[in-house]
Scaffold this active site. Structure first.
Site, mmCIF file in Angstrom:
data_model
loop_
_atom_site.group_PDB
_atom_site.id
_atom_site.type_symbol
_atom_site.label_atom_id
_atom_site.label_comp_id
_atom_site.label_asym_id
_atom_site.label_seq_id
_atom_site.Cartn_x
_atom_site.Cartn_y
_atom_site.Cartn_z
ATOM 1 C CB THR A 71 -0.935 -0.013 1.231
ATOM 2 O OG1 THR A 71 -1.785 -1.154 1.135
ATOM 3 C CG2 THR A 71 -1.777 1.250 1.310
ATOM 4 C CG ASN A 146 -6.206 -8.416 -5.388
ATOM 5 O OD1 ASN A 146 -6.032 -7.790 -6.438
ATOM 6 N ND2 ASN A 146 -7.075 -8.017 -4.470
ATOM 7 C CD GLN A 176 -2.247 -11.463 -4.054
ATOM 8 O OE1 GLN A 176 -1.907 -12.640 -3.933
ATOM 9 N NE2 GLN A 176 -2.845 -10.812 -3.055
ATOM 10 C CB SER A 196 2.723 -7.152 -0.404
ATOM 11 O OG SER A 196 2.148 -7.405 0.858
ATOM 12 C CG HIS A 198 0.989 -9.611 4.275
ATOM 13 N ND1 HIS A 198 -0.331 -9.966 4.388
ATOM 14 C CD2 HIS A 198 0.995 -8.393 3.678
ATOM 15 C CE1 HIS A 198 -1.095 -8.990 3.893
ATOM 16 N NE2 HIS A 198 -0.313 -8.032 3.463
ATOM 17 C CB THR A 234 13.540 3.704 13.243
ATOM 18 O OG1 THR A 234 13.988 4.955 13.757
ATOM 19 C CG2 THR A 234 14.507 2.604 13.641
ATOM 20 C CB CYS A 322 -8.612 -4.641 2.107
ATOM 21 S SG CYS A 322 -8.369 -4.791 0.365
HETATM 22 N N1 PLP Z 1 -1.654 -4.974 -4.053
HETATM 23 C C1 PLP Z 1 -2.268 -6.158 -4.198
HETATM 24 C C2 PLP Z 1 -2.415 -6.739 -5.574
HETATM 25 C C3 PLP Z 1 -2.770 -6.831 -3.081
HETATM 26 O O1 PLP Z 1 -3.373 -8.008 -3.237
HETATM 27 C C4 PLP Z 1 -2.632 -6.239 -1.806
HETATM 28 C C5 PLP Z 1 -3.213 -6.878 -0.609
HETATM 29 O O2 PLP Z 1 -4.252 -7.480 -0.630
HETATM 30 C C6 PLP Z 1 -1.972 -5.012 -1.704
HETATM 31 C C7 PLP Z 1 -1.506 -4.409 -2.850
HETATM 32 C C8 PLP Z 1 -1.769 -4.338 -0.362
HETATM 33 O O3 PLP Z 1 -0.687 -4.978 0.285
HETATM 34 P P1 PLP Z 1 -0.219 -4.590 1.759
HETATM 35 O O4 PLP Z 1 -1.093 -5.362 2.679
HETATM 36 O O5 PLP Z 1 1.217 -5.053 1.817
HETATM 37 O O6 PLP Z 1 -0.325 -3.122 1.910
#
Ligand code: PLP
Length: 378
Positions: A71, A146, A176, A196, A198, A234, A322
């Site tokens: 993000t 995603n 993704q 990203s 995670h 930091t 989200c």
């Molecule tokens: N971009 C895509 C394609 C995603 O699937 C996601 C999360 O669902 C994000 C961005 C946002 O990632 P983050 O949680 O690292 O901000």
């Protein structure tokens, strides 16, 4: 036992990585400190930077900025490009962290164009071509979606954009794709990439923006001189460590991970379509991530299925993580032209590479019971 089929929301760290993170508590310090604790933390960050560089095959002089996630990386990139003026081109199926900053720029009077996907959910080079002009400053197209897992033809997009304007920054949100497909920044010829952590096995709250050497970046967060003055604050040392370690694992095991994901996802799709009438898999006829299944089932509501399966210990989602819980239907599926009732009857099932195909029978059995119960109530 919990069966987590929501890997696209967050691909939790493996047991092995969790142990590495626990064993690394002594790395936590301020990487800007000159003393040994600071320097140990600094070394962790630089090691992670090299692992990320190798994972996505970035050039030796390309800039890698660690952020709090995709993000922030996407916001930083778009805010910087917005300052330059010129047209900004993206697609209607991007994540909200691309669409939101673009909408803000549009509200400020900038020239923003969003390309529609094909009915199968892909952003084609031909459709991008319709909007790119020689005044275009940014083209941002996600590597893979995603929700549907549909993979875009970035090579075609890059060739098309370069043939019209060599000046535009070409960016891809690869959040993704990385970890579920092969990705080479240098072979693709893109200028900027978002990651990203995670989404491929690192902790939440860490990601990166990678830009080609020679492209100017504007900091989003002003503060100290961290990250080459491009991102004040930091650093999240343990998060970055987890990102680097996950990057190494993914790079080493990518081929095997893809095969394992594809095996279980394909098995799931054939069993579920056989067992339950009225199933439709979105994007089934085009290239998709090997782990993702976007499935509509006639006569149900995706949100209700998510809740019912959770009671059975099975985790899926009804779209992007989200947006779950929000009443609005998926903007991705709507942009593909699906009718709203089909969109609302969709669930997303996304597998991990370390899951055993033997879970498929149990999952489909539970899903079938839930669907039968829901259809009986109508
Ligand atoms: N971009 C895509 C394609 C995603 O699937 C996601 C999360 O669902 C994000 C961005 C946002 O990632 P983050 O949680 O690292 O901000």
């Amino acid at each position: 036992m919990i069966i987590d089929l929501d890997a696209n929301a967050s691909y939790a760290p493996s047991e092995e990585l969790r142990q590495v993170i626990v064993d690394s508590w002594n790395c936590v310090g301020n990487p800007s400190s000159l003393h040994r604790t600071g320097q140990r933390a600094r070394a962790v960050i630089e090691e992670a930077r090299e692992s990320v560089r190798q994972l996505i095959d970035a050039g030796p002089r390309d800039t890698i900025v660690f952020t709090s996630g995709a993000t922030e990386a996407n916001n930083m990139l778009i805010a910087g490009c917005g300052l330059k003026g010129g047209r900004l081109v993206s697609s209607r199926i991007e994540h909200p962290c691309i669409l939101g900053p673009l909408q803000r720029l549009k509200n400020q009077g900038k020239d923003v164009c969003l390309v529609a996907p094909t009915p199968q959910g892909a952003v084609s080079a031909a459709s991008v071509m319709e909007y790119v002009t020689n005044t275009t400053s940014l083209v941002s197209v996600m590597s893979a979606n995603n929700e549907t897992g549909v993979i875009n033809d970035l090579q075609g997009v890059v060739a098309t954009v370069r043939s019209i304007t060599p000046e535009a920054v070409i960016h891809t949100d690869a959040s993704q794709l990385v970890g579920k497909g092969l990705f080479s920044m240098q072979s693709l010829g893109v200028d900027a990439v978002t990651l990203s952590g995670h989404k491929f096995g690192a902790l939440t709250g860490v990601g990166a923006l990678v830009v080609r050497n020679g492209i100017d970046l504007e900091p989003l967060l002003l503060g100290g001189a961290q990250e080459g003055k491009l991102r004040g604050g930091t650093e999240n040392v343990l998060g970055i460590l987890s990102l680097g370690k996950a990057a190494s694992v993914v790079q080493r095991e990518c081929g095997e991970r893809i095969r394992r994901m594809q095996r279980i996802r394909d098995l799931f799709e054939s069993v579920v379509c056989e067992a339950i009438e009225g199933c439709e898999i979105h994007g089934a006829s085009v290239e998709r991530l090997p782990n993702t299944c976007s499935l509509s089932i006639d006569g149900i509501r995706g949100d209700d299925v998510v809740v019912a399966l959770d009671l059975d210990g099975i985790l899926v989602s009804s779209g992007a993580a989200c947006s779950s819980g929000k009443p609005e239907p998926s903007h991705v599926l709507l942009a593909m032209g699906l009718p709203e009732d089909k969109v609302r009857s969709t669930i997303r099932v996304s597998f991990r590479a370390d899951q055993d195909p033997s879970i498929v029978g149990h999952v489909v059995d539970r899903l079938q019971r839930v669907v039968t119960r829901m259809r009986g109530k109508r």
